[in-house]
Write a protein that holds these residues in place. Sequence first.
Motif, PDB file in Angstrom:
ATOM      1  N   GLU A  69       0.865  -1.175   0.000  1.00  0.00           N
ATOM      2  CA  GLU A  69       0.000   0.000   0.000  1.00  0.00           C
ATOM      3  C   GLU A  69       0.906   1.231   0.000  1.00  0.00           C
ATOM      4  OE1 GLU A  69      -3.296   0.243   0.093  1.00  0.00           O
ATOM      5  OE2 GLU A  69      -3.935  -1.812   0.579  1.00  0.00           O
ATOM      6  N   PRO A  70       0.457   2.371  -0.534  1.00  0.00           N
ATOM      7  CA  PRO A  70       1.258   3.592  -0.410  1.00  0.00           C
ATOM      8  C   PRO A  70       1.314   4.058   1.042  1.00  0.00           C
ATOM      9  CG  PRO A  70      -0.859   4.088  -1.407  1.00  0.00           C
ATOM     10  CD  PRO A  70      -0.785   2.594  -1.300  1.00  0.00           C
ATOM     11  N   PHE A  71       2.398   4.701   1.398  1.00  0.00           N
ATOM     12  CA  PHE A  71       2.611   5.183   2.765  1.00  0.00           C
ATOM     13  C   PHE A  71       2.015   6.580   2.935  1.00  0.00           C
ATOM     14  CE2 PHE A  71       5.694   7.589   5.551  1.00  0.00           C
ATOM     15  CZ  PHE A  71       5.218   7.089   6.753  1.00  0.00           C
ATOM     16  N   GLY A  72       1.342   6.815   4.068  1.00  0.00           N
ATOM     17  CA  GLY A  72       0.898   8.158   4.423  1.00  0.00           C
ATOM     18  C   GLY A  72      -0.334   8.651   3.711  1.00  0.00           C
ATOM     19  N   VAL A  73      -1.224   7.741   3.279  1.00  0.00           N
ATOM     20  CA  VAL A  73      -2.427   8.161   2.545  1.00  0.00           C
ATOM     21  C   VAL A  73      -3.289   9.079   3.405  1.00  0.00           C
ATOM     22  CG1 VAL A  73      -4.557   7.369   1.472  1.00  0.00           C
ATOM     23  CG2 VAL A  73      -2.418   6.140   1.051  1.00  0.00           C
ATOM     24  N   ASP A  74      -3.455   8.736   4.676  1.00  0.00           N
ATOM     25  CA  ASP A  74      -4.284   9.571   5.554  1.00  0.00           C
ATOM     26  C   ASP A  74      -3.666  10.961   5.734  1.00  0.00           C
ATOM     27  OD1 ASP A  74      -6.138   7.583   5.917  1.00  0.00           O
ATOM     28  OD2 ASP A  74      -5.201   6.800   7.738  1.00  0.00           O
ATOM     29  N   VAL A  75      -2.338  11.009   5.772  1.00  0.00           N
ATOM     30  CA  VAL A  75      -1.653  12.292   5.975  1.00  0.00           C
ATOM     31  C   VAL A  75      -1.870  13.215   4.784  1.00  0.00           C
ATOM     32  CG1 VAL A  75       0.602  13.393   6.255  1.00  0.00           C
ATOM     33  CG2 VAL A  75       0.070  11.301   7.533  1.00  0.00           C
ATOM     34  N   THR A  76      -1.779  12.661   3.578  1.00  0.00           N
ATOM     35  CA  THR A  76      -1.827  13.498   2.367  1.00  0.00           C
ATOM     36  C   THR A  76      -3.214  13.628   1.759  1.00  0.00           C
ATOM     37  OG1 THR A  76      -1.301  11.598   0.951  1.00  0.00           O
ATOM     38  CG2 THR A  76       0.556  12.900   1.792  1.00  0.00           C
ATOM     39  N   PRO A  78      -5.772  15.543   2.327  1.00  0.00           N
ATOM     40  CA  PRO A  78      -6.210  16.896   1.951  1.00  0.00           C
ATOM     41  C   PRO A  78      -5.611  17.376   0.636  1.00  0.00           C
ATOM     42  CG  PRO A  78      -5.610  16.820   4.270  1.00  0.00           C
ATOM     43  CD  PRO A  78      -5.171  15.522   3.669  1.00  0.00           C
ATOM     44  N   ILE A  79      -4.459  16.836   0.261  1.00  0.00           N
ATOM     45  CA  ILE A  79      -3.784  17.250  -0.971  1.00  0.00           C
ATOM     46  C   ILE A  79      -4.177  16.353  -2.141  1.00  0.00           C
ATOM     47  CG2 ILE A  79      -1.536  17.478  -2.100  1.00  0.00           C
ATOM     48  CD1 ILE A  79      -0.370  18.193   0.612  1.00  0.00           C
ATOM     49  N   PHE A  80      -4.023  15.042  -1.963  1.00  0.00           N
ATOM     50  CA  PHE A  80      -4.162  14.110  -3.076  1.00  0.00           C
ATOM     51  C   PHE A  80      -5.523  13.436  -3.160  1.00  0.00           C
ATOM     52  CE2 PHE A  80       0.588  13.639  -2.254  1.00  0.00           C
ATOM     53  CZ  PHE A  80       0.921  14.562  -3.236  1.00  0.00           C
ATOM     54  N   GLY A  81      -6.396  13.658  -2.168  1.00  0.00           N
ATOM     55  CA  GLY A  81      -7.690  13.004  -2.185  1.00  0.00           C
ATOM     56  C   GLY A  81      -7.554  11.504  -1.991  1.00  0.00           C
ATOM     57  N   ARG A  82      -8.586  10.765  -2.432  1.00  0.00           N
ATOM     58  CA  ARG A  82      -8.585   9.312  -2.287  1.00  0.00           C
ATOM     59  C   ARG A  82      -8.579   8.569  -3.608  1.00  0.00           C
ATOM     60  NH1 ARG A  82      -7.463   6.646   2.594  1.00  0.00           N
ATOM     61  NH2 ARG A  82      -8.029   8.056   4.285  1.00  0.00           N
ATOM     62  N   THR A  83      -8.725   9.300  -4.711  1.00  0.00           N
ATOM     63  CA  THR A  83      -8.822   8.608  -6.004  1.00  0.00           C
ATOM     64  C   THR A  83      -7.662   8.921  -6.939  1.00  0.00           C
ATOM     65  OG1 THR A  83     -10.100  10.355  -7.106  1.00  0.00           O
ATOM     66  CG2 THR A  83     -11.338   8.738  -5.824  1.00  0.00           C
ATOM     67  N   SER A  84      -6.788   9.852  -6.600  1.00  0.00           N
ATOM     68  CA  SER A  84      -5.705  10.216  -7.519  1.00  0.00           C
ATOM     69  C   SER A  84      -4.702   9.077  -7.636  1.00  0.00           C
ATOM     70  CB  SER A  84      -5.000  11.488  -7.056  1.00  0.00           C
ATOM     71  OG  SER A  84      -4.193  11.235  -5.927  1.00  0.00           O
ATOM     72  N   VAL A  85      -3.974   9.082  -8.735  1.00  0.00           N
ATOM     73  CA  VAL A  85      -3.012   8.015  -9.002  1.00  0.00           C
ATOM     74  C   VAL A  85      -1.883   8.010  -7.975  1.00  0.00           C
ATOM     75  CG1 VAL A  85      -1.515   9.369 -10.527  1.00  0.00           C
ATOM     76  CG2 VAL A  85      -1.769   6.898 -10.906  1.00  0.00           C
ATOM     77  N   VAL A  86      -1.683   9.111  -7.269  1.00  0.00           N
ATOM     78  CA  VAL A  86      -0.632   9.169  -6.263  1.00  0.00           C
ATOM     79  C   VAL A  86      -0.930   8.222  -5.104  1.00  0.00           C
ATOM     80  CG1 VAL A  86       0.611  10.681  -4.657  1.00  0.00           C
ATOM     81  CG2 VAL A  86      -0.116  11.550  -6.889  1.00  0.00           C
ATOM     82  N   VAL A  87      -2.187   8.017  -4.779  1.00  0.00           N
ATOM     83  CA  VAL A  87      -2.543   7.233  -3.589  1.00  0.00           C
ATOM     84  C   VAL A  87      -3.376   5.993  -3.897  1.00  0.00           C
ATOM     85  CG1 VAL A  87      -2.414   9.220  -2.055  1.00  0.00           C
ATOM     86  CG2 VAL A  87      -4.596   8.657  -3.146  1.00  0.00           C
ATOM     87  N   SER A  88      -3.870   5.829  -5.110  1.00  0.00           N
ATOM     88  CA  SER A  88      -4.691   4.662  -5.422  1.00  0.00           C
ATOM     89  C   SER A  88      -3.833   3.399  -5.449  1.00  0.00           C
ATOM     90  CB  SER A  88      -5.406   4.853  -6.765  1.00  0.00           C
ATOM     91  OG  SER A  88      -4.465   4.996  -7.811  1.00  0.00           O
ATOM     92  N   ALA A 251      -3.704  16.591  -7.444  1.00  0.00           N
ATOM     93  CA  ALA A 251      -2.486  15.821  -7.196  1.00  0.00           C
ATOM     94  C   ALA A 251      -1.357  16.301  -8.095  1.00  0.00           C
ATOM     95  CB  ALA A 251      -2.751  14.333  -7.420  1.00  0.00           C
ATOM     96  N   LEU A 252      -1.670  16.560  -9.376  1.00  0.00           N
ATOM     97  CA  LEU A 252      -0.655  17.044 -10.304  1.00  0.00           C
ATOM     98  C   LEU A 252      -0.167  18.432  -9.902  1.00  0.00           C
ATOM     99  CD1 LEU A 252      -2.266  15.852 -13.647  1.00  0.00           C
ATOM    100  CD2 LEU A 252      -0.236  14.901 -12.532  1.00  0.00           C
ATOM    101  N   LEU A 253      -1.075  19.257  -9.379  1.00  0.00           N
ATOM    102  CA  LEU A 253      -0.692  20.592  -8.914  1.00  0.00           C
ATOM    103  C   LEU A 253       0.344  20.494  -7.807  1.00  0.00           C
ATOM    104  CD1 LEU A 253      -0.976  23.674  -8.411  1.00  0.00           C
ATOM    105  CD2 LEU A 253      -2.980  23.135  -7.010  1.00  0.00           C
ATOM    106  N   PHE A 254       0.035  19.722  -6.762  1.00  0.00           N
ATOM    107  CA  PHE A 254       0.934  19.676  -5.608  1.00  0.00           C
ATOM    108  C   PHE A 254       2.174  18.834  -5.874  1.00  0.00           C
ATOM    109  CE2 PHE A 254      -2.777  21.350  -3.464  1.00  0.00           C
ATOM    110  CZ  PHE A 254      -2.212  22.220  -2.543  1.00  0.00           C
ATOM    111  N   ALA A 255       2.039  17.790  -6.705  1.00  0.00           N
ATOM    112  CA  ALA A 255       3.201  16.955  -6.993  1.00  0.00           C
ATOM    113  C   ALA A 255       4.155  17.629  -7.973  1.00  0.00           C
ATOM    114  CB  ALA A 255       2.747  15.605  -7.555  1.00  0.00           C
ATOM    115  N   GLY A 256       3.626  18.509  -8.835  1.00  0.00           N
ATOM    116  CA  GLY A 256       4.463  19.064  -9.885  1.00  0.00           C
ATOM    117  C   GLY A 256       4.815  20.520  -9.755  1.00  0.00           C
ATOM    118  N   HIS A 257       4.214  21.229  -8.801  1.00  0.00           N
ATOM    119  CA  HIS A 257       4.481  22.659  -8.677  1.00  0.00           C
ATOM    120  C   HIS A 257       5.687  22.932  -7.781  1.00  0.00           C
ATOM    121  CE1 HIS A 257       3.686  26.410  -6.212  1.00  0.00           C
ATOM    122  NE2 HIS A 257       4.043  26.874  -7.389  1.00  0.00           N
TER     123      HIS A 257
END
Length: 459
Positions: A69-76, A78-88, A251-257
């Motif tokens: 599973e990805p680490f820190g899903v609950d922490v992030t 507010p930024i990445f939501g629950r459906t973005s590719v960063v955390v799915s 997710a792209l905003l916060f991961a890429g900005h």
Amino acid sequence: MNTLPPGPEHLGLIDTLRSSFGSPASVIRRLAAEHGDPFRVGTLNGPITFLGNPAAIRAIYTADPETFEPFGVDVTEPIFGRTSVVVSTGPRHRRDRKLLGAPFAPAAAKSYAAVVAEVAREAASQWMPCQPFSMLETTQAIALDVVIRVVFGVNGEARIRFVRAAVLDLIHAMNPLILVMPAIRRPLGGFGPWARMLRARAALDALLIEEIRALRASVEDRSDVLGLMLKARYEGGEGLSEQEVLDQLRALLFAGHETTAVTLAWAFYWLHREPDTLARVLAELDALGPDASLDKLLGLPYLEAVCLETLRIVPPVVNVGRVPRKPFALLDYIIPPGEALIPSPLLVHVREDLYPEPERFRPTRFLEREFSPFEFIPFGGGSRRCLGATLAMLEMKVVLAIVLREYQLRLASTAPMEHVQRGITMGPQGRVPMMLEGRRVQRRPRAGGACLARVSAIR
């Protein structure tokens, strides 16, 4: 086989504060020197095993993706939501990466180069000769406008300003305490950091929904990331829902900005601390002539090596981890399910056996040998490697090439710059003060400064 890697049972208060709000590199490297690599330490987020051993990194990055599973899903969230590719995870993650591959493929990324160059020139045109400015603020403005125009696909100066203001409101509302202390995520009658973040997120989402619906209602064939995202279809013929698109865009905003912004600021900092390195970059740019195409600029090997060395010595993201779903064999150890594993660029990028003189900024190391994806990991690796890596590299090379060949700059302060935690990313401690000395007309910068240093206001 030993059960667990060695390491302290608990991370002390001072080390916890330093790792969360200061510079974690010294803590991580000291613990690795004391206990070995990998090592395990108890933290506020539970036991974590940190590793910089390429063999251990290989074991993680080549394992079946269903292992983790990805680490820190609950922490992030507010930024990445629950459906973005960063955390799915699982089938959803695989299908979303496949769906989102087209907007970030090399051919698509290269089509954005002209927009990046235009944004870079617009930002640099705001500098005043002999006046100090913050390079970090400049690169943040560049990276943000690239996201707005290349990812969100927003056009028209008035609309860009409107969306930019909404994005900045959300960025400024993202209080670090929201991330490290989920318990404070309470509405509190509309007051407090959580309520402010929710309002800012809703305002940006409303603007993005307007863009999504307008694009879906039009017949315009757009090549920006949003346009390609809305055209993409899963194998069954369905596309992303509106909420899924919103989560992916945020997710792209916060991961890429911020990641690209801080890396660019660092690149300008290191180049202007190392005159021989700067001279070699300028010579490579000058050899192409003033009318060189962006394609030729993107193909410059030493310019690329500068970007790679910047990512090596000051990586912007250092805590991307995996959580095994079942006991996981890591070298001579067994990691229990639910305990995080973090392949750390802060460890692997300073290994003497891979990077001699690791504290030295020396881009030629990337021309002398090729590093494996288990030795150089600024974009993570395996099935969760950053989708936007190609676009990030293109953006860095274009901005550096445009600015360096057209402007003569120097550092407005020679004080060392510390690499510190900035929310979910790491970056320079301070604003990276620089000085514009004028338009560049020489092949090499002058040895001395032409301007009086007026730097106190931006230190």
